[in-house]
Design an enzyme around this catalytic site. Structure first.
Site, mmCIF file in Angstrom:
data_model
loop_
_atom_site.group_PDB
_atom_site.id
_atom_site.type_symbol
_atom_site.label_atom_id
_atom_site.label_comp_id
_atom_site.label_asym_id
_atom_site.label_seq_id
_atom_site.Cartn_x
_atom_site.Cartn_y
_atom_site.Cartn_z
ATOM 1 N N SER A 144 0.845 -1.189 0.000
ATOM 2 C CA SER A 144 0.000 0.000 0.000
ATOM 3 C C SER A 144 0.876 1.233 0.000
ATOM 4 C CB SER A 144 -0.885 0.025 1.248
ATOM 5 O OG SER A 144 -1.513 1.285 1.357
ATOM 6 N N TYR A 160 -0.821 -0.629 10.336
ATOM 7 C CA TYR A 160 -0.971 -0.972 8.918
ATOM 8 C C TYR A 160 0.195 -0.427 8.103
ATOM 9 C CZ TYR A 160 -3.232 -1.675 4.380
ATOM 10 O OH TYR A 160 -3.528 -2.071 3.084
HETATM 11 N N1 LIG Z 1 -8.688 -2.121 -0.860
HETATM 12 C C1 LIG Z 1 -7.769 -1.169 -0.820
HETATM 13 O O1 LIG Z 1 -8.069 0.027 -0.970
HETATM 14 C C2 LIG Z 1 -6.325 -1.548 -0.591
HETATM 15 C C3 LIG Z 1 -5.364 -0.524 -0.710
HETATM 16 C C4 LIG Z 1 -4.026 -0.849 -0.531
HETATM 17 C C5 LIG Z 1 -3.674 -2.163 -0.283
HETATM 18 N N2 LIG Z 1 -4.626 -3.129 -0.179
HETATM 19 C C6 LIG Z 1 -4.192 -4.513 0.068
HETATM 20 O O2 LIG Z 1 -4.853 -5.379 -0.822
HETATM 21 C C7 LIG Z 1 -4.848 -6.703 -0.273
HETATM 22 C C8 LIG Z 1 -6.243 -7.319 -0.414
HETATM 23 O O3 LIG Z 1 -7.127 -6.637 0.451
HETATM 24 P P1 LIG Z 1 -8.640 -6.274 0.064
HETATM 25 O O4 LIG Z 1 -8.683 -4.824 -0.158
HETATM 26 O O5 LIG Z 1 -9.135 -7.191 -0.984
HETATM 27 O O6 LIG Z 1 -9.370 -6.524 1.487
HETATM 28 P P2 LIG Z 1 -10.346 -7.700 1.997
HETATM 29 O O7 LIG Z 1 -11.582 -7.676 1.174
HETATM 30 O O8 LIG Z 1 -10.465 -7.538 3.461
HETATM 31 O O9 LIG Z 1 -9.549 -9.053 1.660
HETATM 32 C C9 LIG Z 1 -8.477 -9.487 2.466
HETATM 33 C C10 LIG Z 1 -8.239 -10.949 2.187
HETATM 34 O O10 LIG Z 1 -7.138 -11.411 3.002
HETATM 35 C C11 LIG Z 1 -7.542 -12.602 3.631
HETATM 36 N N3 LIG Z 1 -6.809 -12.895 4.862
HETATM 37 C C12 LIG Z 1 -6.674 -12.148 5.977
HETATM 38 N N4 LIG Z 1 -5.959 -12.821 6.910
HETATM 39 C C13 LIG Z 1 -5.659 -14.024 6.370
HETATM 40 C C14 LIG Z 1 -4.955 -15.164 6.824
HETATM 41 N N5 LIG Z 1 -4.412 -15.227 8.047
HETATM 42 N N6 LIG Z 1 -4.823 -16.229 5.989
HETATM 43 C C15 LIG Z 1 -5.370 -16.198 4.758
HETATM 44 N N7 LIG Z 1 -6.069 -15.156 4.269
HETATM 45 C C16 LIG Z 1 -6.203 -14.086 5.079
HETATM 46 C C17 LIG Z 1 -9.026 -12.417 3.906
HETATM 47 O O11 LIG Z 1 -9.623 -13.664 4.217
HETATM 48 P P3 LIG Z 1 -10.914 -13.761 5.235
HETATM 49 O O12 LIG Z 1 -12.106 -13.363 4.415
HETATM 50 O O13 LIG Z 1 -10.909 -15.204 5.649
HETATM 51 O O14 LIG Z 1 -10.656 -12.817 6.359
HETATM 52 C C18 LIG Z 1 -9.445 -11.839 2.563
HETATM 53 O O15 LIG Z 1 -9.573 -12.850 1.602
HETATM 54 C C19 LIG Z 1 -4.376 -6.566 1.180
HETATM 55 O O16 LIG Z 1 -3.012 -6.936 1.255
HETATM 56 C C20 LIG Z 1 -4.520 -5.067 1.434
HETATM 57 O O17 LIG Z 1 -3.642 -4.614 2.436
HETATM 58 C C21 LIG Z 1 -5.950 -2.847 -0.334
#
Ligand SMILES: NC(=O)c1ccc[n+]([C@@H]2O[C@H](COP(=O)([O-])OP(=O)(O)OC[C@H]3O[C@@H](n4cnc5c(N)ncnc54)[C@H](OP(=O)(O)O)[C@@H]3O)[C@@H](O)[C@H]2O)c1
Length: 238
Positions: A144, A160
């Site tokens: 991020s 974070y």
């Molecule tokens: N969305 C944004 O604006 C944004 C911006 C910058 C970076 N990111 C990054 O993008 C990536 C994806 O996030 P997202 O935005 O798609 O959020 P999200 O919808 O909350 O998805 C996060 C995913 O990570 C999984 N996860 C969490 N802990 C885990 C564990 N111990 N083992 C296996 N899986 C696990 C969750 O599974 P569960 O459903 O089982 O919890 C879910 O599938 C993350 O690394 C986040 O930091 C997102």
């Protein structure tokens, strides 16, 4: 392609778009039985989608997932380290324990480092042999801009931002270690996208974010190894 955290958000969208373009996908989730959206994708693509259990915070689960993937293939072209948590994630400790000076909590801060920073390098290490057999292999680590020292966007506070900064350093070193095998590893900022982590007010849809990222990933060359890129493929300052 292997994706972590593929049951929702960006990981699910990566799975959807990769299947649509014809790839063979290993979509991992810590709780596949409740990954209903993934299961729905599998009905249309059972020949090219394998759902695998993987809790990224558990070394035994990482090893078990490798054994399962290896039953199907001895080569991976792309590893996407996508799974992550933020204060928005239930059970993370929230902004009180992760972001606010005065109530910062040792175990919540260590837990976010374990999932966001340490797990990706351990997974990349574990899958290195399969990646070395891949075609133009790539490791894509979802970081991020909040982990950038030079972009002053402290919205998510200590836990974070520090976890993504640590991920960036792990992967910067990894990238230089594995280039000798032809593996190109980068960290990518997906933009601010509407997921559980991004929240409902984010300007980007997961479709736009992942569409941009896949285009950027396709264009990667050896010269990009170790870079910090955004979802449009543009460089981000560390
Ligand atoms: N969305 C944004 O604006 C944004 C911006 C910058 C970076 N990111 C990054 O993008 C990536 C994806 O996030 P997202 O935005 O798609 O959020 P999200 O919808 O909350 O998805 C996060 C995913 O990570 C999984 N996860 C969490 N802990 C885990 C564990 N111990 N083992 C296996 N899986 C696990 C969750 O599974 P569960 O459903 O089982 O919890 C879910 O599938 C993350 O690394 C986040 O930091 C997102």
């Amino acid at each position: 392609v292997l994706i972590t955290g593929a049951n929702r958000g960006l990981g699910l969208e990566f799975t959807r778009q990769l299947l649509a373009r014809g790839d063979r996908v290993f979509a991992t989730a810590r709780d596949p039985e409740h990954a209903l959206d993934l299961a729905n994708l599998a009905t249309g693509h059972s020949d090219r989608l394998t759902i695998i259990k993987l809790d990224v915070s558990d070394p035994q689960s990482i090893e078990d997932s490798w054994n399962e993937v290896h039953r199907h293939t001895d080569a991976l072209d792309i590893l996407i380290n996508n799974a992550g948590i933020s204060p928005n994630t239930p059970g993370s400790g929230g902004s009180e324990k992760l972001s606010r000076l005065g109530t910062l909590d040792m175990s919540a801060l260590l837990n976010i480092l374990r999932i966001n920073s340490v797990a990706p390098i351990i997974i990349a290490q574990g899958y290195l042999d399969l990646l070395r057999n891949g075609r133009s292999p790539k490791v894509i680590n979802i970081t991020s801009v909040l982990g950038s020292f030079t972009q002053r966007t402290p919205a998510h506070g200590y836990g974070y931002s520090a976890s993504k900064a640590a991920l960036n350093m792990y992967m910067r070193i990894f990238a230089s270690d594995v280039l000798q095998y032809g593996i190109v590893s980068v960290v990518v900022h997906p933009g601010w996208a509407r997921t559980r982590i991004g929240g409902a007010n984010a300007p980007l849809s997961p479709e736009e974010s992942v569409g941009g990222l896949l285009k950027a990933i396709e264009g990667l060359t050896r010269d990009d190894a170790g870079r910090f890129l955004d979802w449009k493929g543009e460089g981000v300052t560390w």
